[in-house]
Design an enzyme around this catalytic site. Structure first.
Site, PDB file in Angstrom:
ATOM      1  N   TYR A 145     -51.788  65.191  29.316  1.00 24.58           N
ATOM      2  CA  TYR A 145     -52.684  64.083  28.985  1.00 24.58           C
ATOM      3  C   TYR A 145     -54.107  64.344  29.470  1.00 24.58           C
ATOM      4  CZ  TYR A 145     -49.451  60.489  27.267  1.00 24.58           C
ATOM      5  OH  TYR A 145     -48.579  59.747  26.517  1.00 24.58           O
ATOM      6  N   LYS A 196     -39.044  71.174  31.213  1.00 21.61           N
ATOM      7  CA  LYS A 196     -38.584  72.201  30.277  1.00 21.61           C
ATOM      8  C   LYS A 196     -38.807  73.552  30.958  1.00 21.61           C
ATOM      9  CE  LYS A 196     -37.637  72.251  26.249  1.00 21.61           C
ATOM     10  NZ  LYS A 196     -36.292  72.564  25.677  1.00 21.61           N
ATOM     11  N   ASP A 229     -35.019  67.668  26.966  1.00 19.09           N
ATOM     12  CA  ASP A 229     -34.333  67.384  25.695  1.00 19.09           C
ATOM     13  C   ASP A 229     -32.886  66.947  25.958  1.00 19.09           C
ATOM     14  OD1 ASP A 229     -33.801  69.985  26.576  1.00 19.09           O
ATOM     15  OD2 ASP A 229     -33.643  70.832  24.569  1.00 19.09           O
ATOM     16  N   ASP A 253     -43.473  59.549  29.013  1.00 19.54           N
ATOM     17  CA  ASP A 253     -43.897  58.638  27.951  1.00 19.54           C
ATOM     18  C   ASP A 253     -42.749  58.461  26.960  1.00 19.54           C
ATOM     19  OD1 ASP A 253     -45.641  57.101  26.339  1.00 19.54           O
ATOM     20  OD2 ASP A 253     -46.008  58.854  25.076  1.00 19.54           O
ATOM     21  N   ASP A 257     -39.712  55.199  26.626  1.00 15.97           N
ATOM     22  CA  ASP A 257     -39.526  54.384  25.419  1.00 15.97           C
ATOM     23  C   ASP A 257     -38.064  54.391  25.007  1.00 15.97           C
ATOM     24  OD1 ASP A 257     -42.193  53.702  25.123  1.00 15.97           O
ATOM     25  OD2 ASP A 257     -42.279  54.252  23.001  1.00 15.97           O
TER      26      ASP A 257
HETATM   27  C1  IPM Z   1     -47.686  54.199  27.336  1.00 14.50           C
HETATM   28  C2  IPM Z   1     -48.491  54.325  26.078  1.00 14.50           C
HETATM   29  C3  IPM Z   1     -49.773  55.066  26.386  1.00 14.50           C
HETATM   30  C4  IPM Z   1     -49.402  56.463  26.813  1.00 14.50           C
HETATM   31  C5  IPM Z   1     -50.824  55.090  25.257  1.00 14.50           C
HETATM   32  C6  IPM Z   1     -51.155  53.700  24.767  1.00 14.50           C
HETATM   33  C7  IPM Z   1     -52.059  55.822  25.669  1.00 14.50           C
HETATM   34  O1  IPM Z   1     -47.736  54.945  25.088  1.00 14.50           O
HETATM   35  O2  IPM Z   1     -48.199  53.644  28.314  1.00 14.50           O
HETATM   36  O3  IPM Z   1     -46.540  54.643  27.333  1.00 14.50           O
HETATM   37  O4  IPM Z   1     -49.202  57.350  25.983  1.00 14.50           O
HETATM   38  O5  IPM Z   1     -49.300  56.683  28.020  1.00 14.50           O
HETATM   39 MG    MG Z   2     -45.713  55.249  25.587  1.00 14.16          MG
END
Ligand code: IPM
Ligand code: MG
Length: 368
Positions: A145, A196, A229, A253, A257
């Site tokens: 990032y 990884k 993975d 990230d 999710d």
């Molecule tokens: C998160 C989001 C952010 C990230 C974006 C909005 C920049 O997806 O906080 O998970 O990728 O970190």
């Molecule tokens: Mg995210």
């Protein structure tokens, strides 16, 4: 009643559903001020696309300095299709990344907890997810990032090249791994570290340094290494094998999710981003729901405010030493779910569908 000293809380509603869900957080803060003789000084600021529209900047210096001076920042969400074509430096997401980087919020805690009332909201079988309680610790200020060099550049033959750099140092790995080990101590004593290392040098270093810190300071904690993975697959196959997962910025990230969706709804899960303690023991921090700005449902009073409300409770617990009030909020949320109240995202048959503000009011009524 004795009043404690004023503590600054900065609310940054942001874009999309952000303002609606943060409005419910504000109501709860005001309720706490009034009924629990707390004295939060509640400030607000613009970040993201809404700030760009007004100031041509996703976060102004003024708002940034307010964040620096606050004991906790609670952010709604940023971004939306309206700003998708802006240059990188102006995009709403930059506000978030700047706050993370410059407040040095290197540890992002993302719990994935399956609420018993919502076992059926998950796309997985109830037996796989009931009782699920995972904590993902995502590194937040390093890796691909932020790595340099980065950019999009012309190369030969009229082609272009997009470039990002993934790198980690020993100390960056140790400080986030330490957070994970410390959390595991208060949970089930188990850390899974994901990288990884089969393809990336930075992954090899990650694995070696997490192991080294473990052997030096956290021998009693069970440590397992897993390729990222494989971790993505194991989260679906048998998520309850995990307690704390520690991983880098990008894998964190994605895996967070995935883990969040196991629980049935992104609308329920909070997150905390924590920095180091300064010499006065003060730690910078920012709290956010893990969901995004959901522009498709913005302004319709249907968004689920629970993730933001639980972000406030994390702030009370981790930054403000107000465990009692944090527990009060958590159990109010449980009670409202027990009563069968649901926002659209977690609605199921025989439950009562309510909007954002009714959900917030119902939670407040259970605080009493
Ligand atoms: C998160 C989001 C952010 C990230 C974006 C909005 C920049 O997806 O906080 O998970 O990728 O970190
Ligand atoms: Mg995210």
């Amino acid at each position: 009643m004795i009043k404690v000293k004023k503590r600054k809380i900065l609310l940054l509603p942001g874009d999309g559903i952000g303002p609606e869900v943060i409005a419910e957080v504000k109501k709860i803060l005001e309720w706490l001020n009034k009924n629990k003789s707390l004295d939060f000084e509640i400030e607000e600021g613009l970040v993201g696309g809404i700030s760009y529209d007004k100031h041509k900047n996703p976060i102004t210096d003024e708002v940034f300095y307010k964040a620096l001076e606050s004991e906790a920042v609670i952010l709604g969400a940023v971004g939306g299709p309206k700003w998708d074509n802006l240059e990188f430096a102006k995009r709403p997401e930059r506000a978030l990344l700047k706050l993370r980087k410059e407040l040095k919020l290197f540890a992002n805690l993302r719990p994935a907890i399956c609420f018993k009332q919502l076992v059926d909201a998950s796309s997985l079988k109830p037996e796989i997810i009931s009782g699920l309680d995972i904590m993902i610790v995502r590194e937040l200020t390093g890796g691909i990032y932020f790595g340099e060099p980065r950019g999009i550049m012309p190369i030969e033959n009229g082609e272009r090249k997009g470039l990002n750099t993934h790198s980690y140092t020993t100390s960056e790995i140790h400080r986030v791994a330490r957070v994970a080990f410390e959390l595991a101590k208060k949970r089930k004593n188990k850390v899974t570290s994901c990288e990884k290392s089969n393809v990336m040098e930075a992954g090899v270093l990650w694995k070696e340094e997490v192991q080294a810190l473990h052997d030096k300071e956290f021998k009693k904690i069970e440590l397992k290494h897993m390729l990222a993975d494989n971790c993505a697959m194991q989260l679906l196959r048998d998520p309850k094998q995990f307690d704390v997962i520690v991983t880098d910025n990008l894998f964190g990230d994605i895996l967070s999710d995935e883990a969040a969706m196991l629980t049935g709804s992104l609308g329920l899960l909070p997150s905390a981003s924590l920095g180091t303690k300064d010499k006065n023991g003060k730690m910078r921090s920012m709290y956010e729901p893990i969901h995004g700005s959901a522009p498709d449902i913005a302004g319709k009073n249907v968004a689920n405010p629970i993730a933001s409300i639980l972000s406030l409770s994390m702030a009370l617990r981790y930054s403000l030493d107000l465990d009692t009030e944090a527990n009060l909020i958590d159990s109010a949320v449980q009670k409202v779910l027990d009563d069968g109240l649901r926002t659209k995202d977690i609605m199921s048959s025989e439950k009562k569908e309510v909007g954002t503000s009714v959900m917030g009011d119902a939670i407040i009524s259970k605080l009493k």
